[in-house]
Design a protein around this motif. Sequence first.
Motif, short mmCIF file in Angstrom:
data_model
loop_
_atom_site.label_atom_id
_atom_site.label_comp_id
_atom_site.label_asym_id
_atom_site.label_seq_id
_atom_site.Cartn_x
_atom_site.Cartn_y
_atom_site.Cartn_z
N GLN A 260 29.76 -38.54 -61.42
CA GLN A 260 28.40 -38.82 -60.98
C GLN A 260 28.04 -40.28 -61.25
OE1 GLN A 260 25.57 -36.14 -62.68
NE2 GLN A 260 23.85 -36.87 -61.43
N ALA A 261 28.38 -40.77 -62.47
CA ALA A 261 28.08 -42.17 -62.79
C ALA A 261 28.84 -43.12 -61.88
CB ALA A 261 28.43 -42.44 -64.25
N LEU A 262 30.07 -42.74 -61.53
CA LEU A 262 30.88 -43.59 -60.65
C LEU A 262 30.29 -43.65 -59.24
CD1 LEU A 262 33.60 -45.20 -60.36
CD2 LEU A 262 34.58 -43.06 -59.52
N ASN A 263 29.97 -42.48 -58.70
CA ASN A 263 29.54 -42.43 -57.30
C ASN A 263 28.09 -42.86 -57.12
OD1 ASN A 263 32.07 -41.45 -56.65
ND2 ASN A 263 31.44 -39.32 -56.63
N GLN B 148 40.53 -43.73 -69.83
CA GLN B 148 40.88 -43.06 -71.08
C GLN B 148 41.63 -44.02 -71.99
OE1 GLN B 148 43.17 -39.43 -70.56
NE2 GLN B 148 42.23 -38.53 -72.38
N PHE B 149 42.54 -44.80 -71.38
CA PHE B 149 43.29 -45.83 -72.09
C PHE B 149 43.31 -47.08 -71.22
CE2 PHE B 149 45.32 -41.75 -73.28
CZ PHE B 149 44.99 -41.73 -74.63
N PRO B 150 42.42 -48.05 -71.52
CA PRO B 150 42.44 -49.29 -70.70
C PRO B 150 43.80 -49.98 -70.85
CG PRO B 150 40.46 -49.15 -72.06
CD PRO B 150 41.39 -48.09 -72.55
N TRP B 151 44.41 -50.47 -69.84
CA TRP B 151 44.05 -50.36 -68.45
C TRP B 151 45.09 -49.54 -67.68
CZ3 TRP B 151 39.30 -51.72 -67.81
CH2 TRP B 151 38.74 -52.70 -68.63
N THR B 152 45.58 -48.50 -68.28
CA THR B 152 46.70 -47.77 -67.68
C THR B 152 46.38 -46.34 -67.26
OG1 THR B 152 47.45 -47.12 -69.89
CG2 THR B 152 48.43 -49.10 -68.95
N GLN B 153 45.36 -45.71 -67.83
CA GLN B 153 45.08 -44.31 -67.52
C GLN B 153 43.58 -44.09 -67.35
OE1 GLN B 153 47.06 -41.49 -70.03
NE2 GLN B 153 45.75 -39.79 -69.39
N ALA B 154 43.19 -43.74 -66.11
CA ALA B 154 41.80 -43.44 -65.84
C ALA B 154 41.44 -42.05 -66.39
CB ALA B 154 41.54 -43.50 -64.34
N ILE B 155 40.15 -41.76 -66.48
CA ILE B 155 39.67 -40.47 -66.97
C ILE B 155 40.23 -39.35 -66.08
CG2 ILE B 155 37.61 -39.03 -67.24
CD1 ILE B 155 37.87 -41.10 -69.42
N ASN C 10 39.78 -41.28 -56.70
CA ASN C 10 38.92 -42.10 -57.56
C ASN C 10 39.70 -42.74 -58.69
OD1 ASN C 10 36.31 -39.75 -57.04
ND2 ASN C 10 36.34 -41.82 -56.28
N ARG C 11 40.67 -42.02 -59.26
CA ARG C 11 41.49 -42.61 -60.32
C ARG C 11 42.25 -43.82 -59.79
NH1 ARG C 11 42.89 -37.18 -61.52
NH2 ARG C 11 44.99 -37.51 -60.67
N SER C 12 42.81 -43.69 -58.62
CA SER C 12 43.54 -44.81 -58.03
C SER C 12 42.62 -45.99 -57.76
CB SER C 12 44.22 -44.37 -56.73
OG SER C 12 45.11 -43.32 -56.97
N TRP C 13 41.41 -45.65 -57.27
CA TRP C 13 40.45 -46.71 -56.96
C TRP C 13 40.02 -47.44 -58.23
CZ3 TRP C 13 35.30 -47.74 -58.15
CH2 TRP C 13 34.69 -48.72 -57.37
#
Length: 831
Positions: A507-510, A544-551, A558-561
């Motif tokens: 929600q925060a992203l979109n 989750q772990f900058p900058w290799t793993q998105a939530i 969205n993760r890829s973006w």
Amino acid sequence: MTNIFISRAGEDREIAKWIKTILATAIVQDYDFHPGHNFARQISQALDQANHVIPIFSPHYFAKPYCLMELYAAIVDDPIGEKRLVIPIRTHECEVPRLFKPLVYIDFVNKDEPTRRQLLLDALGTRTAPATKTTYRAYIGQLPTVHPTLIGRTAELAFLDLAWLDPETNFVQIIAPGGTGKTALMTTWFHRYVDRVTIYGWSFYSQGTSEDRQTSSDAFFNDILRRFKIPVREGASIFEKVDLLTDHLNSEKVLLILDGIEPLQDADGGLRDVPLKTLLKELATRNEGMVLCTTRIRITDLPDDEPCTRSLDLDNLDPLHGAEYLAHLGVKGTVEELCEASADFSNLAQALTLLGTYLVDFCEADVRRRVEIREPLPGADRMIAAYARMYAGRPELAVLQALGYFDRPAEPEALKLVLPDMKGREYQAALNSLYKARLILTRSTKEPIDCHPLIREYFGPTSTAEGHSKLYEHYCNQAPHQPDTLEKMTPLFYAVHHGCKAGRHQQALNEVYHSRILRGSEAYLVKKLGAFGTNLSLIANFFQFPWTQAIPTLGPANRSWVLGTAAFTLRALGRLDDAVKPMRAGAQERIEQEAWKNAANGYGNLSELLLTIGNVDDAIAAARKSVELADRSGDARQRMGTRTTLADALHQSGNLDESERLFEEAKPLQAERQPAYPILYSLWGYRYCDLLLAQGKASQVMSRAATTLGWARQYLGLLDVGLDHLSLGRAYARGSPDSATHLNQAVEYLRRAGHLDHLPRALLARATPRDLAEVYTIATRCGMRLHLTDYHLAMARIHKSREHLEKAAALIAETGYHRRDPELETLKTLC
């Protein structure tokens, strides 16, 4: 009547008598100190009464500690000479210590008596003339509030005084763990100068201290440029802002205070914020005033190079001063008992503050009752936990827990959202109690409630998703739907943070970040406001772990973006090495989703990045992968574009034959895709023209670039126009009017486009001394090893420099960069 104090060694009493004779109309204070005299009190009284201090410089004077103390005290009272207080006289040949060399003295050496008399009278006449009024400014509203008491820091205050008075000192950092008293020391010291010098202060704690936050320097740069009324062109890059600020601080004497800088540092002390690192490196080298930083971690990007850069490792108080501090807070006990209590809490200033207030509040101020504090925690956390126990079930604890939701001072309306219901008087009483205990630094119900970062950090883990969710919704409603400035956007930045803390990442992203901050594909935050640092701090919330793993709860696309956006932003900030991992991870995620077109684009971007930082072989491998994925996608644009990416990488490696073959494959794909525009244009066209120039085919470049320049002016953007001008400028004979015109246009358009990886191409082609200096700055700031190689080659060509040629050769061997421009083949002979 004029009152003059003579500061001298005992051996120079005769010259002092002579001065008193000459200045018969003035009151002249001249002392011989003997055992039993209260030296400090008499000196203080003398300086308070004196209009002028006349130090008599001689070998005896500089050998006497008390003489230096007198001189130091006089200078501290008039550090920039506005009062014209200090009038030194050198009576004998002697070496003036470096600290006092900036003082202009009257030289009596080898002068007869009439000349000495006239020099003395002239000097006093000149120096008693009214001084020009100087207006000083103090921009210190962004600095944290601290209690004014400071005990046991005399030597540290003197250290800072000496640093400020030394014109060769440009940068000072105060290093100590949280709670040691860095900010209190800094605040006490600078307030002594607040009406004598222009001061600008900023605290990075206002943007959070937690390890998962990526604090930005954007707000700092915007604010200081506005405060000093430094004009900035619309769309200026952050590095242009850095240069403008650097130029200003090299011309105006400013005390620049940066408090709590560790949110911008890595664990090893390096500054990960490249713009701020660039500014500090520049100012540490040359600075009309001084920079003062406080940090928990030593800044390793700036070497200890006294006197230019100095560092103060702030220790805890010694037990005696700790005892004095506890007594000041009202704690009762013998000196020995108070010293023992101080040592029990490691003599840590913040822990002693809370220990003192706790004993007064709950233990009848008896130092012996500290044994009742049994919390097994280190440092200040022990006392915070003790207070939490004593406040259990009371409004005070509720306020402290509510402050844990914030990584900045808490606005009253927002704070009440995470507080249980309580009456106004009850709430105010709780604030008064916490303020008295020094657990909070402000207590007005109409202003943000601030506290020491250690308080926020202690109670942060007690915050709940429900509370963060309330704050998310609150801040969503505090800003216009699509604000047009960073200041107006600030509530939305908070909304993103609290929304992610509440687990509402999607929600925060979109709804907030993408729709209201970026404005979709408009990318307003970065393209219009140029706030790449702020963008990075926002996108960090979705990792989750900058900058290799998105939530993981974000959808695959969205993760890829998110990974791609992080890579793009890191690249724009000059953190090119950091950008590689998220760019590679994002492209790999697209493969796992079988999104071949986007995966091809991702690997193409990765190839460009790797090429820029000088990993040529890796760039070729990524580009080959992008071609493979583009062919699998069947997308005509990707099939054409990825071939030019691979062709360019091969060109830089020296493989012109395969590069040419790939461009030949790309040409018909472009003609088929856009029949109205049948030749390669934009970046693809520039790459092809670059190869043609390496092959000596300048006439073809002129024809092609003239055509595509017309298209770019009509339909495309600044980058495309700039690249076409660059191709034309390079195609015309070096030094010709046509070449100069196009290269000037190329520099202007590429600078306005804001692409740091392309601007050096135009600067290298124009190659004025200033251009080459700028290339070196950009390339070294951002790790652009190919541009750095071209810089050294240009310097070798222009100056016939073997040193630059050897540096270029080393970089070529390191990177695999082997351009075949015809003129470069003759460099070895020229050098």
